[in-house]
Structure formats: structure tokens, C-alpha cells
Design a protein around this motif. Structure first.
Motif, PDB file in Angstrom:
ATOM      1  N   ILE A   1      -5.412  59.517 -12.572  1.00 18.72           N
ATOM      2  CA  ILE A   1      -6.118  60.766 -12.283  1.00 18.72           C
ATOM      3  C   ILE A   1      -7.068  61.089 -13.549  1.00 18.72           C
ATOM      4  N   ILE A   2      -8.153  61.368 -13.415  1.00 17.42           N
ATOM      5  CA  ILE A   2      -8.887  61.883 -14.850  1.00 17.42           C
ATOM      6  C   ILE A   2      -9.632  63.060 -14.447  1.00 17.42           C
ATOM      7  N   GLU A   3     -10.020  63.809 -15.556  1.00 16.15           N
ATOM      8  CA  GLU A   3     -10.955  64.863 -15.457  1.00 16.15           C
ATOM      9  C   GLU A   3     -12.276  64.497 -15.373  1.00 16.15           C
ATOM     10  N   ALA A   4     -13.276  65.107 -14.724  1.00 13.79           N
ATOM     11  CA  ALA A   4     -14.714  64.687 -14.671  1.00 13.79           C
ATOM     12  C   ALA A   4     -15.649  65.893 -14.761  1.00 13.79           C
ATOM     13  N   ALA A   5     -16.794  66.039 -15.593  1.00 10.35           N
ATOM     14  CA  ALA A   5     -17.711  67.087 -15.696  1.00 10.35           C
ATOM     15  C   ALA A   5     -18.276  66.945 -14.264  1.00 10.35           C
ATOM     16  N   ASN A   6     -18.496  68.276 -13.759  1.00  6.37           N
ATOM     17  CA  ASN A   6     -19.165  68.330 -12.294  1.00  6.37           C
ATOM     18  C   ASN A   6     -20.123  69.342 -12.471  1.00  6.37           C
ATOM     19  N   PRO A   7     -21.235  69.067 -12.828  1.00 11.43           N
ATOM     20  CA  PRO A   7     -22.561  70.279 -13.183  1.00 11.43           C
ATOM     21  C   PRO A   7     -23.149  70.265 -11.674  1.00 11.43           C
ATOM     22  N   VAL A   8     -23.869  71.378 -11.547  1.00 12.10           N
ATOM     23  CA  VAL A   8     -24.233  71.897 -10.286  1.00 12.10           C
ATOM     24  C   VAL A   8     -25.083  70.711  -9.348  1.00 12.10           C
ATOM     25  N   LYS A   9     -25.775  69.810 -10.351  1.00  7.36           N
ATOM     26  CA  LYS A   9     -26.555  68.663  -9.666  1.00  7.36           C
ATOM     27  C   LYS A   9     -25.639  67.820  -9.131  1.00  7.36           C
ATOM     28  N   PHE A  10     -24.226  67.566  -9.303  1.00  3.96           N
ATOM     29  CA  PHE A  10     -23.530  66.705  -8.839  1.00  3.96           C
ATOM     30  C   PHE A  10     -22.634  67.035  -7.796  1.00  3.96           C
ATOM     31  N   HIS A  11     -22.639  68.374  -7.395  1.00  4.06           N
ATOM     32  CA  HIS A  11     -21.815  69.055  -6.367  1.00  4.06           C
ATOM     33  C   HIS A  11     -21.952  68.060  -5.259  1.00  4.06           C
ATOM     34  N   ALA A  12     -23.204  67.894  -4.734  1.00  8.97           N
ATOM     35  CA  ALA A  12     -23.038  67.091  -3.681  1.00  8.97           C
ATOM     36  C   ALA A  12     -22.639  65.633  -3.583  1.00  8.97           C
ATOM     37  N   ILE A  13     -22.434  64.987  -4.651  1.00  8.15           N
ATOM     38  CA  ILE A  13     -21.810  63.815  -4.881  1.00  8.15           C
ATOM     39  C   ILE A  13     -20.082  64.034  -4.860  1.00  8.15           C
TER      40      ILE A  13
ATOM     41  N   GLY B   1     -18.692  66.872  -3.651  1.00 14.08           N
ATOM     42  CA  GLY B   1     -18.136  67.826  -2.566  1.00 14.08           C
ATOM     43  C   GLY B   1     -17.181  68.923  -2.949  1.00 14.08           C
ATOM     44  N   VAL B   2     -17.382  69.237  -4.264  1.00 15.81           N
ATOM     45  CA  VAL B   2     -16.579  70.193  -4.816  1.00 15.81           C
ATOM     46  C   VAL B   2     -17.650  71.019  -5.837  1.00 15.81           C
ATOM     47  N   THR B   3     -17.336  72.342  -6.064  1.00 10.55           N
ATOM     48  CA  THR B   3     -18.290  73.046  -7.045  1.00 10.55           C
ATOM     49  C   THR B   3     -17.633  73.296  -8.342  1.00 10.55           C
ATOM     50  N   ASP B   4     -16.573  72.969  -8.637  1.00 12.01           N
ATOM     51  CA  ASP B   4     -15.917  73.335  -9.778  1.00 12.01           C
ATOM     52  C   ASP B   4     -16.532  72.705 -10.969  1.00 12.01           C
ATOM     53  N   ALA B   5     -16.603  73.443 -12.178  1.00 16.35           N
ATOM     54  CA  ALA B   5     -17.455  72.730 -13.296  1.00 16.35           C
ATOM     55  C   ALA B   5     -16.692  71.655 -13.970  1.00 16.35           C
TER      56      ALA B   5
ATOM     57  N   SER C   1     -12.192  67.012  -2.793  1.00 15.34           N
ATOM     58  CA  SER C   1     -12.955  67.447  -1.446  1.00 15.34           C
ATOM     59  C   SER C   1     -12.450  66.328  -0.182  1.00 15.34           C
ATOM     60  N   GLY C   2     -12.007  65.097  -0.597  1.00 17.33           N
ATOM     61  CA  GLY C   2     -11.516  64.376   0.236  1.00 17.33           C
ATOM     62  C   GLY C   2     -12.674  63.157   0.283  1.00 17.33           C
ATOM     63  N   VAL C   3     -13.653  63.318  -0.294  1.00 22.73           N
ATOM     64  CA  VAL C   3     -14.938  62.345  -0.509  1.00 22.73           C
ATOM     65  C   VAL C   3     -14.519  61.074  -1.286  1.00 22.73           C
TER      66      VAL C   3
ATOM     67  N   ALA D   1     -26.507  63.440   5.427  1.00 18.58           N
ATOM     68  CA  ALA D   1     -26.676  64.876   5.243  1.00 18.58           C
ATOM     69  C   ALA D   1     -25.981  65.566   4.104  1.00 18.58           C
ATOM     70  N   ASP D   2     -24.827  65.150   4.159  1.00 21.92           N
ATOM     71  CA  ASP D   2     -24.120  65.591   2.973  1.00 21.92           C
ATOM     72  C   ASP D   2     -24.676  65.218   1.559  1.00 21.92           C
ATOM     73  N   CYS D   3     -24.909  64.049   1.356  1.00 22.60           N
ATOM     74  CA  CYS D   3     -25.536  63.660   0.182  1.00 22.60           C
ATOM     75  C   CYS D   3     -26.303  62.208   0.239  1.00 22.60           C
ATOM     76  N   THR D   4     -27.527  62.057  -0.241  1.00 21.12           N
ATOM     77  CA  THR D   4     -28.417  61.128   0.068  1.00 21.12           C
ATOM     78  C   THR D   4     -28.087  59.983  -0.739  1.00 21.12           C
ATOM     79  N   ALA D   5     -28.518  58.831   0.147  1.00 16.40           N
ATOM     80  CA  ALA D   5     -28.222  57.642  -0.610  1.00 16.40           C
ATOM     81  C   ALA D   5     -28.724  57.575  -2.030  1.00 16.40           C
ATOM     82  N   GLN D   6     -30.139  58.151  -1.961  1.00 21.18           N
ATOM     83  CA  GLN D   6     -31.032  58.015  -3.273  1.00 21.18           C
ATOM     84  C   GLN D   6     -30.334  58.700  -4.433  1.00 21.18           C
ATOM     85  N   MET D   7     -29.643  59.946  -4.022  1.00 27.39           N
ATOM     86  CA  MET D   7     -28.998  60.766  -5.046  1.00 27.39           C
ATOM     87  C   MET D   7     -27.827  59.983  -5.646  1.00 27.39           C
ATOM     88  N   LEU D   8     -26.987  59.414  -4.875  1.00 31.01           N
ATOM     89  CA  LEU D   8     -25.861  58.524  -5.129  1.00 31.01           C
ATOM     90  C   LEU D   8     -26.255  57.423  -6.071  1.00 31.01           C
TER      91      LEU D   8
END
Length: 360
Positions: free
Chosen positions: A205-217, A219-223, A247-249, A278-285
Motif C-alpha cells: 500500500i502506498i501513498e499517492a497524490a490526488n489533486p482535484v484533476k485526478f478525483h474522477a480517476i 473516486g476519492v477527494t482526499d488530497a 473508493s473500491g475503484v 460516466a464515472d471517468c472517461t476513457a480519454q481521461m484515463l
């Protein structure tokens, strides 16, 4: 290790080309230093031949597919673009336009055919009789996951470099500081490792930065979020990375690092997700993983592709505790080489070889 000088790698399946690349006719590829041509035969299956006509040695990849009447088409036999000699998937010449229709063609008129199969949207090739199956990707046929074909591109590095990097937690804070790396946490998390006959399983298990632009990737909103990473290595040059967010993603990446020659490889990458468009577009991924992948590519192409594999060669490369997965990759490759009567071949071989009998 110089991959083209290790015959055992010819006995494995390698992901060579997306089937979509063959829709408009034959395509060339270099696999382990061998120039091959791929095409779709009359039954709609991929085929692979040595990219050399047995008449005057023109590349067959300069030709096209023809039907039973010799008419150009999208799939069928492959016709040389020089004099029109035509080959079936077995490599046998089946038509010479300059011959009368009833004239027999010598069975000696042929080129080398390689084992070729369609799996997971790709043409896979083994240059010799394979000793292992194509790695299983159960998510490909699982309706709970969507398949995203992400990358198919050449890198100026070796499969060994890409493999060890994909298990290396100690580079995240540096190489990936602009994407998910946490600069304040350079000390890597520890893997729980379980070896098996075909490779090993590694979990952490690692820590990972999660800025707003990655929230959809994520599935969580923590920084700062976490990634539960279930990583697996498959001989010789494949890996599976199953990332689970809180998030279970599930973000599951499959890589085949296909050896082109001693200084180049082809990156083949599939992504599987248990969410929806609808949750996260393929192009975003694709864009997210491309940003991460570009960071890896930039640093890996600065390394020496002739990576040390036999750790008895002292003073070539040094390691630290977090390099354990990379050392296990080396161990499994050395065991594979020894099992088939080989030792590591590298640029320094002129100064002497290492006895096979002492291989790890």
C-alpha cells in the motif's frame, strides 16, 4: 543482458501488434532481432512470416494481401510487391504469376513461418515452439470491467529496465513528483512478496497524490490517498498491476514489454476499470496514464539497456533493500537461462564468461 543473444526468449509468446493495425494489410515488426511480417489470413486469423521473399529477398511487408483469385484484398495470402510471389500462412509459395496455372511450385519455395495467435486484441508471436502459455487476463472477458487499449509504442530501453521500474516503489517521489508521487515520502513502502514457478506476486500500500484533476480517476477527494497495489511478474517480460483505491475503484494495468532488439522494446499496455464511462472517461484515463508513462519513459531511456541480470558480476550495478523485486526478476531470469543451458550474454563477454553450472 542482450536479449537477442538468449535463445530461450524465442520460446515465449510476445504481444507484437494490435489486430487493428493489420486491418489495412501486412505490417512489419522486429522481434528479438528477427524481421517479421504480420497479416490477416483468409480465415481472419493473424499470421507471421519472416519478412523476406525467397525469390529475390524483397521484404514481404512491402506487399499486400490477395484472395484466392489473386485480387488485392484486406485479408488472405500475402503477395510480394516485387514479382508477385504469393505465400500462405505456413510460408509456402502458393502462386507465381509468371507460371502457367497448371505448373507445380516446388515445396522448397518457402519462407519461415512463426507461431501466431490472436488474444486480447493483439497478435502474439513465438519464434519457436512456446514453453509457456500467453498470460491470462480474466478481466478482458469480464462484463464487470471495461477494456481500454492504452499504449502501443517503441521505447529506447530494454524489457528488464521496464520490468524492474514497474515494481520499484522508491522512484515515485522523484520520477512521478508531477503526477502521483508524494515528495515528502521518499521512503518506499515494503512489498509482501510470494514467489511462484512463473514469477512472483507483490503486494503493498502506498501513498499517492490526488489533486482535484485526478478525483474522477481515484473516486476519492482526499488530497493524499492510498493505492492498494497487487503487482505480479510473469516470465519473461510481462506484469500485471492491480491498483485499488479506497473508493473500491480498480485500475488494472497489463504490460507486455516486447523485445525488439538489444536496445529497444515495444510497450503494450491494456487498462481495465470496474467503473463506467460516466464515472471517468476513457480519454481521461489514457491522458493520466500517459502522463505517468512519459515520466517513466524519459528516465528509462537514459539508462543502459544492457541491464545486469547475473548478480555475480560485481561492480556493475549496486542495489538497495527496495530493489528486492528487481532482484527477484533477475533470479527468475537466471533460473530460466540455467534451465535451458544458457548464461547471461552481455557486452562485456569478451573479457570472459561465467560458468553455467554456477548459475543461480
Amino acid at each position: 543482458m542482450l536479449v537477442t543473444q538468449q535463445p530461450v526468449f524465442r520460446k515465449f509468446w510476445h504481444a507484437v501488434m494490435p489486430l487493428t493495425e493489420l486491418a489495412n494489410g501486412p505490417k512489419p515488426f522486429r522481434l528479438l532481432g528477427e524481421d517479421i511480417v504480420l497479416f490477416i489470413d483468409a480465415d481472419g486469423q493473424p499470421a507471421a512470416l519472416r519478412d523476406r521473399c525467397c525469390h529475390r529477398t524483397a521484404k514481404l511487408s512491402k506487399g499486400w494481401c490477395v484472395d484466392a483469385e489473386g485480387r488485392a484484398c484486406g485479408q488472405g495470402a500475402i503477395q510480394c510487391g516485387y514479382h508477385g510471389w504469393t505465400y500462405d500462412r505456413s510460408g509456402q509459395v502458393i502462386r507465381i504469376p509468371q507460371y502457367e496455372a497448371e505448373r507445380k511450385i516446388s515445396p522448397e519455395y518457402r519462407t519461415t513461418a512463426y507461431r501466431c495467435a490472436a488474444r486480447y486484441g493483439y497478435a502474439w508471436v513465438a519464434l519457436e515452439e512456446p514453453i509457456a502459455d500467453i498470460p491470462a487476463i480474466p478481466e478482458f472477458d469480464d462484463p464487470g470491467y471495461r477494456t481500454i487499449f492504452q499504449f502501443y509504442e517503441e521505447w529506447q530501453t530494454s524489457p528488464m529496465r521496464a520490468l524492474e521500474n514497474s515494481f520499484d516503489n522508491s522512484h515515485f517521489s522523484f520520477v512521478h513528483r508531477a503526477t502521483f508521487g508524494v515528495a515528502a515520502s521518499p521512503k518506499p513502502s515494503k512489498y509482501e512478496l510470494v514467489e511462484n514457478e512463473g514469477g512472483f506476486y507483490a503486494e503493498t500500500i502506498i501513498e499517492a497524490a490526488n489533486p482535484v484533476k485526478f478525483h474522477a480517476i481515484s473516486g476519492v477527494t482526499d488530497a493524499i490517498t492510498t493505492r492498494h497495489m497487487r503487482n505480479a511478474y510473469f516470465l519473461p517480460f510481462s506484469r500485471r498491476l492491480d491498483i485499488e483505491y479506497p473508493s473500491g475503484v480498480r485500475h488494472i494495468i497489463i504490460n507486455c514489454f516486447t523485445p525488439i532488439d538489444d536496445g529497444r522494446m515495444q510497450l503494450c499496455q491494456w487498462l481495465f476499470r470496474n467503473d463506467t464511462e460516466a464515472d471517468c472517461t476513457a480519454q481521461m484515463l489514457i491522458d493520466f496514464d500517459e502522463a505517468v508513462t512519459r515520466e517513466d519513459k524519459d528516465i528509462l531511456e537514459s539508462t543502459d539497456p544492457d541491464a545486469l541480470v547475473d548478480t555475480r558480476r560485481r561492480g556493475v550495478e549496486y542495489s538497495m533493500e527496495s530493489d528486492r523485486p528487481g532482484m527477484l526478476i533477475r533470479k527468475h531470469l537466471m533460473q530460466l537461462l540455467a534451465k535451458h543451458g544458457e548464461a547471461e550474454v552481455h557486452r562485456g563477454m569478451a573479457s570472459g564468461t561465467i560458468p553455467i553450472a554456477k548459475a543461480a
